[in-house]
Design a protein around this motif. Structure first.
Motif, PDB file in Angstrom:
ATOM      1  N   LYS A 124       1.052   4.072  -2.984  1.00 35.82           N
ATOM      2  CA  LYS A 124       0.769   5.485  -2.693  1.00 35.82           C
ATOM      3  C   LYS A 124       1.937   6.364  -3.110  1.00 35.82           C
ATOM      4  O   LYS A 124       1.753   7.424  -3.719  1.00 35.82           O
ATOM      5  N   ARG A 168       0.834  -1.201   0.000  1.00 35.50           N
ATOM      6  CA  ARG A 168       0.000   0.000   0.000  1.00 35.50           C
ATOM      7  C   ARG A 168       0.875   1.259   0.000  1.00 35.50           C
ATOM      8  O   ARG A 168       0.595   2.239  -0.707  1.00 35.50           O
ATOM      9  N   GLU A 169       1.951   1.245   0.794  1.00 34.47           N
ATOM     10  CA  GLU A 169       2.852   2.401   0.853  1.00 34.47           C
ATOM     11  C   GLU A 169       3.561   2.608  -0.482  1.00 34.47           C
ATOM     12  O   GLU A 169       3.728   3.744  -0.939  1.00 34.47           O
TER      13      GLU A 169
END
Length: 268
Positions: A230, A226-227
């Motif tokens: 993003k 997810r990081e």
């Protein structure tokens, strides 16, 4: 430059361009092509290393004259370290300056010693970073392109001028390397000015030296998917973002979370 260092070590003062090309082919294999660097031919190479080389056109095939003794290529020396390595920038500080697409406002959080996004806007009293705009970055690209064209001439002018407005445009590698170095240099300057104007100490690790391979691998492993996604979205160009294909379910949930679409009523 390894070839220059070796030849100067043997007391040579110049090298013919055909011999130089053969050495480059030996080093890089068949992957070496002048066009990849924006050079119509090898006579344009010395202009990329003005402190080391000068073109001598008096001989039929041309020679590259050595201007100054090349510094030995010791690990970590400034002479061999590229501008992009010297300007490695801590991720939170990079985002605070360059993440204009997200619309986030970034402030300096003294408690954590990091730049953080805030949802409080003008009501947040913490020092606010001067995040650049799309127009600022476009102006940087224009400045970079003009400088590159002044060295390498007009052969790639149309593509380079399109690249100013469409970063996805394919341009010579020398321009991309120049852009990466200049962009990082701009961000470094803005970060340094921010801390000076706010009378805050610049973090010791604001511009860390290049991470070792092991450290880089450990850093990547510590990031969640997810990081990574993003962070990737924050540095992608508009053209690259337009090519991203999201599953309809993900797109729907995203629009739902943003309040763009309404949730279905319970009566249905």
């Amino acid at each position: 430059m390894q070839i220059v260092s070796e030849r100067q070590g043997r007391g040579e003062e110049s090298v013919s361009l055909p011999v130089l090309k053969n050495q480059l082919l030996n080093l890089a294999g068949s992957s070496f092509h002048e066009a990849d660097f924006g050079w119509p031919n090898l006579r344009f190479l010395p202009a990329s290393y003005p402190d080391l080389l000068q073109l001598d056109s008096s001989s039929p095939h041309g020679r590259a004259k050595f201007l100054a003794p090349a510094k030995p290529s010791t690990p970590g020396s400034d002479a061999e370290e590229s501008p992009t390595k010297r300007h490695h920038i801590r991720r939170d500080l990079w985002d605070a300056i360059i993440d204009y697409r997200s619309g986030e406002t970034y402030v300096w959080d003294a408690r954590t010693g990091k730049a953080v996004a805030t949802s409080d806007g003008d009501e947040d009293a913490r020092p606010r970073f001067p995040t650049v705009s799309a127009e600022d970055v476009r102006d940087w690209r224009k400045e970079c392109a003009d400088g590159w064209l002044s060295v390498f001439g007009d052969e790639n002018r149309s593509r380079v001028e399109r690249w100013v407005d469409v970063p996805r445009e394919r341009v010579p590698h020398t321009l991309i390397r120049r852009w990466q170095a200049e962009q990082r240099g701009k961000v470094v300057g803005i970060v340094e000015d921010f801390f000076a104007q706010e009378r805050l100490p610049l973090p010791d690790d604001a511009f860390p030296s290049e991470l070792s391979t092991q450290a880089q691998q450990a850093q990547v492993r510590s990031l969640t998917q997810r990081e990574i996604l993003k962070a990737s979205a924050s540095v992608m160009t508009d053209a690259e973002l337009s090519d991203v294909q999201l599953p309809l379910g993900v797109l729907y949930r995203t629009l739902l979370s943003l309040g763009v679409v309404a949730a279905p009523s319970a009566d249905r």
